[in-house]
Design a protein around this motif. Structure first.
Motif, PDB file in Angstrom:
ATOM      1  N   HIS A   8       0.817  -1.230   0.000  1.00 23.60           N
ATOM      2  CA  HIS A   8       0.000   0.000   0.000  1.00 23.60           C
ATOM      3  C   HIS A   8       0.843   1.269   0.000  1.00 23.60           C
ATOM      4  CE1 HIS A   8      -3.810  -2.123   0.682  1.00 23.60           C
ATOM      5  NE2 HIS A   8      -3.050  -2.986   1.341  1.00 23.60           N
ATOM      6  N   ASP A  13      -4.043   3.619   2.433  1.00 26.88           N
ATOM      7  CA  ASP A  13      -3.632   3.792   3.825  1.00 26.88           C
ATOM      8  C   ASP A  13      -2.181   3.447   4.122  1.00 26.88           C
ATOM      9  OD1 ASP A  13      -4.102   1.113   3.449  1.00 26.88           O
ATOM     10  OD2 ASP A  13      -5.320   0.825   5.244  1.00 26.88           O
ATOM     11  N   HIS A  38      -6.267   0.187  -1.645  1.00 26.41           N
ATOM     12  CA  HIS A  38      -7.673  -0.131  -1.421  1.00 26.41           C
ATOM     13  C   HIS A  38      -8.578   0.579  -2.430  1.00 26.41           C
ATOM     14  CE1 HIS A  38      -6.860  -2.221   2.364  1.00 26.41           C
ATOM     15  NE2 HIS A  38      -6.107  -1.207   2.744  1.00 26.41           N
ATOM     16  N   THR A 135      -8.105   3.208   8.584  1.00 24.60           N
ATOM     17  CA  THR A 135      -6.770   3.546   9.106  1.00 24.60           C
ATOM     18  C   THR A 135      -6.632   5.051   9.321  1.00 24.60           C
ATOM     19  OG1 THR A 135      -5.931   1.683   7.845  1.00 24.60           O
ATOM     20  CG2 THR A 135      -4.295   3.216   8.711  1.00 24.60           C
ATOM     21  N   HIS A 250       2.216  -1.641   4.850  1.00 21.79           N
ATOM     22  CA  HIS A 250       1.609  -0.312   4.940  1.00 21.79           C
ATOM     23  C   HIS A 250       2.627   0.731   5.375  1.00 21.79           C
ATOM     24  CE1 HIS A 250      -2.186  -2.579   4.922  1.00 21.79           C
ATOM     25  NE2 HIS A 250      -2.841  -1.442   4.752  1.00 21.79           N
TER      26      HIS A 250
HETATM   27 MN    MN Z   1      -5.006  -1.240   4.650  1.00 20.29          MN
END
Ligand code: MN
Ligand code: AMP
Ligand code: MN
Ligand code: MN
Length: 283
Positions: A8, A13, A38, A135, A250
């Motif tokens: 990501h 996020d 996402h 998040t 992330h």
């Molecule tokens: Mn996520």
């Protein structure tokens, strides 16, 4: 070759920009990286530009992670090698973003009723144009001291059944699989052990995913044990799926890194088996 097919950026996020993420992946020895934000493909072009500009030895896989509904569960489906310019696909992702926005408004209303001030404006500030995720709410609640860390916020406010949790009307799992197929991609069932399903439901989920046209399942991820890896691979074989590997990175943390702990044993058939980038190294 080192594959990491789930990550990501700041377009959803993650905390690294697409350019920072690809630079880090190359530094960590990743050869093939999928960016899977996402419900958005907004980071892919920047990532590819950064790879070219910095001449990184990294192949980018165009990816996405779609939030879907299956029975009463939220199931994440990763799409690999999708065409990020497919107009129908972009429209479909826009509908998911709209759902994200409406859910965020409702989450903010509920949290504000519980005496947490100015939630929506702050979440929009923190997201700064990114796909709105829980998040971003969690970061705000940590910022104002409601919990010591993101996990604490999820436990107290954002997890299923908690004050700020709003069930969403995501696209149905089978439809999301079709969206990915229509965009020329490979549908992958993401982190199958993260849904807290019992064995029977996990089997049913995998069966439904395969029946809808799903092709692979994430067998290797950051914290999965060898025994769990075997269980998921057995499930994959049962339904004719191949195996994917992804860190779901992330942000830099002590327990997760790009390309780390994603090993397969020799019997596992990887989703990339037929990809040109892999075949070239096997010849
Ligand atoms: Mn996520
Ligand atoms: P959303 O798709 O907006 O519902 O947000 C889900 C995201 O929240 C996931 O992709 C994770 O990045 C993050 N998340 C979910 N559970 C936790 C948790 N317990 N601690 C930290 N982050 C979490
Ligand atoms: Mn996910
Ligand atoms: Mn993810």
């Amino acid at each position: 070759m080192r594959f990491d097919l789930h990550s990501h950026t700041t377009c959803s996020d993650g905390v690294l920009t697409p350019a920072q993420l690809v630079a880090r992946a190359a530094e960590k020895g990743v050869d093939v990286l999928a960016i899977t934000d996402h419900d958005t493909v907004a980071g892919l072009a920047d990532a590819q530009r950064a790879i070219t500009a910095q001449q990184l030895a990294l192949q980018l896989v165009n990816g996405v992670e779609i939030s879907t509904a299956w029975l009463e569960f939220e199931i994440h489906i990763v799409g690999l090698n999708i065409n990020p310019e497919c107009p129908v696909f972009l429209e479909r992702l826009a509908s998911q973003q709209q759902r994200r926005y409406e859910r965020a408004e409702e989450m903010a209303r509920r949290l504000e009723k519980n005496k947490i001030p100015d939630v929506l404006s702050n979440v929009l500030r923190i997201a700064d144009g990114a796909a709105l995720t829980r998040t971003h709410f969690a970061r705000y609640l940590v910022e104002i001291g409601k919990a010591p860390n993101l996990n604490g916020v999820f436990k107290k406010y954002l997890g299923r059944g908690k004050t700020g949790y709003v069930p969403n009307n995501w696209v149905a799992l089978a439809d999301a699989v079709q969206w990915i197929l229509d965009a020329g991609g490979v549908p992958v069932l993401a982190h199958p052990l993260k849904y807290n399903l019992n064995g029977r439901y996990l089997t049913r989920l995998t069966e439904a995913f395969a029946a809808a046209g799903g092709r692979a399942i994430e067998v290797a991820s950051a914290q999965i044990t060898p025994v769990q890896k075997r269980q998921v691979w057995d499930l994959a074989k049962k339904f004719g799926l191949t195996a994917s590997a992804g860190s779901d990175f992330h942000q830099p943390t002590p327990w997760n890194e790009l390309g780390k702990h994603l090993y397969f044993t020799d019997d596992i058939v990887p989703v990339w088996q037929q990809w040109p980038v892999f075949r070239a190294t096997q010849a």
